[in-house]
Design a protein around this motif. Structure first.
Motif, short mmCIF file in Angstrom:
data_model
loop_
_atom_site.label_atom_id
_atom_site.label_comp_id
_atom_site.label_asym_id
_atom_site.label_seq_id
_atom_site.Cartn_x
_atom_site.Cartn_y
_atom_site.Cartn_z
N LYS A 67 0.83 -1.21 0.00
CA LYS A 67 0.00 0.00 0.00
C LYS A 67 0.86 1.25 0.00
CE LYS A 67 -3.85 -2.12 2.55
NZ LYS A 67 -4.89 -1.90 1.54
N GLY A 68 0.26 2.35 -0.39
CA GLY A 68 0.89 3.64 -0.26
C GLY A 68 1.68 4.12 -1.47
N THR A 69 1.85 3.28 -2.47
CA THR A 69 2.64 3.71 -3.64
C THR A 69 1.77 4.24 -4.76
OG1 THR A 69 2.59 1.52 -4.66
CG2 THR A 69 4.38 1.95 -3.11
N GLY A 70 0.50 3.94 -4.75
CA GLY A 70 -0.38 4.35 -5.83
C GLY A 70 -0.35 3.42 -7.02
N ARG A 71 0.51 2.40 -6.96
CA ARG A 71 0.61 1.43 -8.05
C ARG A 71 -0.16 0.17 -7.71
NH1 ARG A 71 7.04 1.40 -9.11
NH2 ARG A 71 7.03 1.49 -6.83
N ALA A 72 -0.39 -0.63 -8.72
CA ALA A 72 -1.07 -1.90 -8.48
C ALA A 72 -0.19 -2.79 -7.62
CB ALA A 72 -1.38 -2.58 -9.81
N ARG A 73 -0.82 -3.60 -6.78
CA ARG A 73 -0.04 -4.47 -5.91
C ARG A 73 0.66 -5.54 -6.74
NH1 ARG A 73 -5.53 -6.78 -2.92
NH2 ARG A 73 -6.58 -6.94 -4.90
N ALA A 74 1.84 -5.90 -6.29
CA ALA A 74 2.63 -6.91 -6.98
C ALA A 74 3.35 -7.75 -5.95
CB ALA A 74 3.65 -6.27 -7.93
N GLY A 75 3.38 -9.06 -6.22
CA GLY A 75 4.01 -9.96 -5.26
C GLY A 75 5.39 -10.42 -5.70
N THR A 76 5.53 -10.77 -6.97
CA THR A 76 6.82 -11.23 -7.48
C THR A 76 7.04 -10.69 -8.90
OG1 THR A 76 5.89 -13.25 -8.43
CG2 THR A 76 6.71 -13.39 -6.17
N ALA A 77 8.31 -10.63 -9.30
CA ALA A 77 8.65 -10.17 -10.65
C ALA A 77 8.48 -11.26 -11.68
CB ALA A 77 10.09 -9.66 -10.66
N SER A 78 8.21 -12.48 -11.24
CA SER A 78 8.02 -13.59 -12.18
C SER A 78 6.56 -13.74 -12.60
CB SER A 78 8.49 -14.91 -11.54
OG SER A 78 7.74 -15.21 -10.38
N SER A 79 5.72 -12.77 -12.25
CA SER A 79 4.31 -12.83 -12.60
C SER A 79 4.12 -12.89 -14.12
CB SER A 79 3.60 -11.60 -12.04
OG SER A 79 2.29 -11.51 -12.56
N PRO A 80 3.15 -13.65 -14.59
CA PRO A 80 2.91 -13.75 -16.04
C PRO A 80 2.56 -12.43 -16.71
CG PRO A 80 1.82 -15.54 -14.90
CD PRO A 80 2.32 -14.60 -13.83
N ILE A 81 2.08 -11.44 -15.95
CA ILE A 81 1.71 -10.17 -16.57
C ILE A 81 2.89 -9.21 -16.65
CG2 ILE A 81 -0.68 -10.41 -15.83
CD1 ILE A 81 -0.14 -8.36 -13.65
N TRP A 82 4.04 -9.62 -16.12
CA TRP A 82 5.24 -8.78 -16.20
C TRP A 82 6.10 -9.19 -17.37
CZ3 TRP A 82 8.26 -6.31 -11.75
CH2 TRP A 82 7.38 -5.68 -10.85
N ARG A 83 6.80 -8.21 -17.95
CA ARG A 83 7.76 -8.51 -19.01
C ARG A 83 8.90 -9.35 -18.40
NH1 ARG A 83 11.39 -4.22 -22.58
NH2 ARG A 83 12.36 -5.79 -23.91
N GLY A 84 9.24 -10.45 -19.08
CA GLY A 84 10.26 -11.35 -18.56
C GLY A 84 9.72 -12.35 -17.56
N GLY A 85 8.43 -12.30 -17.33
CA GLY A 85 7.83 -13.23 -16.37
C GLY A 85 7.49 -14.57 -17.00
N ALA A 86 6.83 -15.41 -16.23
CA ALA A 86 6.49 -16.75 -16.69
C ALA A 86 5.25 -16.71 -17.58
CB ALA A 86 6.25 -17.65 -15.49
N ARG A 87 4.89 -17.89 -18.11
CA ARG A 87 3.64 -18.04 -18.86
C ARG A 87 2.57 -18.59 -17.92
NH1 ARG A 87 3.79 -17.77 -24.46
NH2 ARG A 87 1.55 -17.94 -24.20
N ALA A 88 1.36 -18.08 -18.07
CA ALA A 88 0.27 -18.53 -17.21
C ALA A 88 -0.08 -19.99 -17.48
CB ALA A 88 -0.95 -17.64 -17.42
N PHE A 89 -0.13 -20.37 -18.77
CA PHE A 89 -0.43 -21.75 -19.14
C PHE A 89 0.66 -22.22 -20.12
CE2 PHE A 89 -4.46 -19.66 -18.19
CZ PHE A 89 -4.93 -20.47 -17.16
N PRO A 90 1.83 -22.57 -19.59
CA PRO A 90 2.98 -22.85 -20.46
C PRO A 90 2.83 -24.14 -21.24
CG PRO A 90 3.51 -23.39 -18.20
CD PRO A 90 2.15 -22.73 -18.17
N ALA A 91 3.44 -24.16 -22.44
CA ALA A 91 3.50 -25.37 -23.24
C ALA A 91 4.48 -26.33 -22.58
CB ALA A 91 3.94 -25.06 -24.66
N SER A 92 4.19 -27.62 -22.67
CA SER A 92 5.02 -28.63 -22.01
C SER A 92 5.35 -29.74 -22.99
CB SER A 92 4.28 -29.20 -20.80
OG SER A 92 4.94 -30.34 -20.31
N PRO A 93 6.57 -30.31 -22.89
CA PRO A 93 6.91 -31.45 -23.76
C PRO A 93 6.04 -32.67 -23.53
CG PRO A 93 8.87 -30.51 -22.76
CD PRO A 93 7.70 -29.88 -22.07
#
Length: 208
Positions: A67-93
């Protein structure tokens, strides 16, 4: 039902009696589509890999205060909505692409395709395909005699001889298969399909 026979010189060699259940079947577009789609899907391999959130090499620290920054809350930088983050439903071999087609449906689909080839005039039956020498020139000469030189051609034989194999392997528009190797996609992909008389007999045994 009868099909016209030609020899490797392109001359008329009589008529061949064939099973109407295999070469005179009614065209069924929905069945052919299902059989071809299943064949292509079953040929796929799981060779695509994308990373999950647990596999991303990023800091696990919370990027900023909740709270207090005025930005949306974020928990980790690996979130699928972040650039360089993971895929929400990744392809698998391990992904399975297979489609199930009943044996009876598959045979009916092949028969419908063969019948369509006959109707469209794309099926050629030769009494034999003897190539004396393993030379590409000899094979091209046989195709020219049967007026097939300007088409993509599938040649189906009962047994692939050494001469035919070596004579045809350098031709990019020609594919030679044995009768038990035919598939719905290849039959439809080629402009002309050439069967030897013995290959026709083997196909009738398998798909009638």
């Amino acid at each position: 039902m009868e099909l016209k026979l030609v020899n490797v010189q392109g001359q008329d060699a009589g008529l061949l009696n064939v099973n109407e259940a295999v070469f005179g079947r009614e065209y069924n577009e929905a069945l052919i589509h299902q059989v071809v789609t299943a064949f292509l899907a079953n040929a796929r391999s799981g060779n695509n890999k994308q990373k999950t959130r647990s596999e991303i090499s990023r800091s696990t620290k919370k990027p900023w205060n909740q709270k207090g920054t005025g930005r949306a809350r974020a928990g980790t930088a690996s979130s699928p909505i972040w650039r360089g983050g993971a895929r929400a439903f990744p392809a698998s071999p391990e992904e399975n692409f297979t489609h199930k087609v009943n044996r009876k449906m598959y045979r009916a689909g092949i028969a419908a395709i063969l019948s369509k080839l006959v109707t469209d005039g794309r099926l050629v039956v030769t009494n034999e395909l003897n190539i004396d020498t393993p030379k590409t020139k000899s094979f091209v000469s046989a195709l020219n005699s049967m007026a097939l030189s300007n088409d993509t051609v599938l040649v189906v034989v009962d047994e692939l001889t050494e001469n035919v194999f070596y004579a045809s392997r350098n031709l990019p528009t020609v594919l030679v298969l044995e009768a038990h190797q035919i598939d719905p996609y290849t039959l439809l992909r080629c402009n002309k399909v050439v069967f030897t008389q013995k290959a026709i007999e083997l196909v009738q045994e398998q798909y009638s």
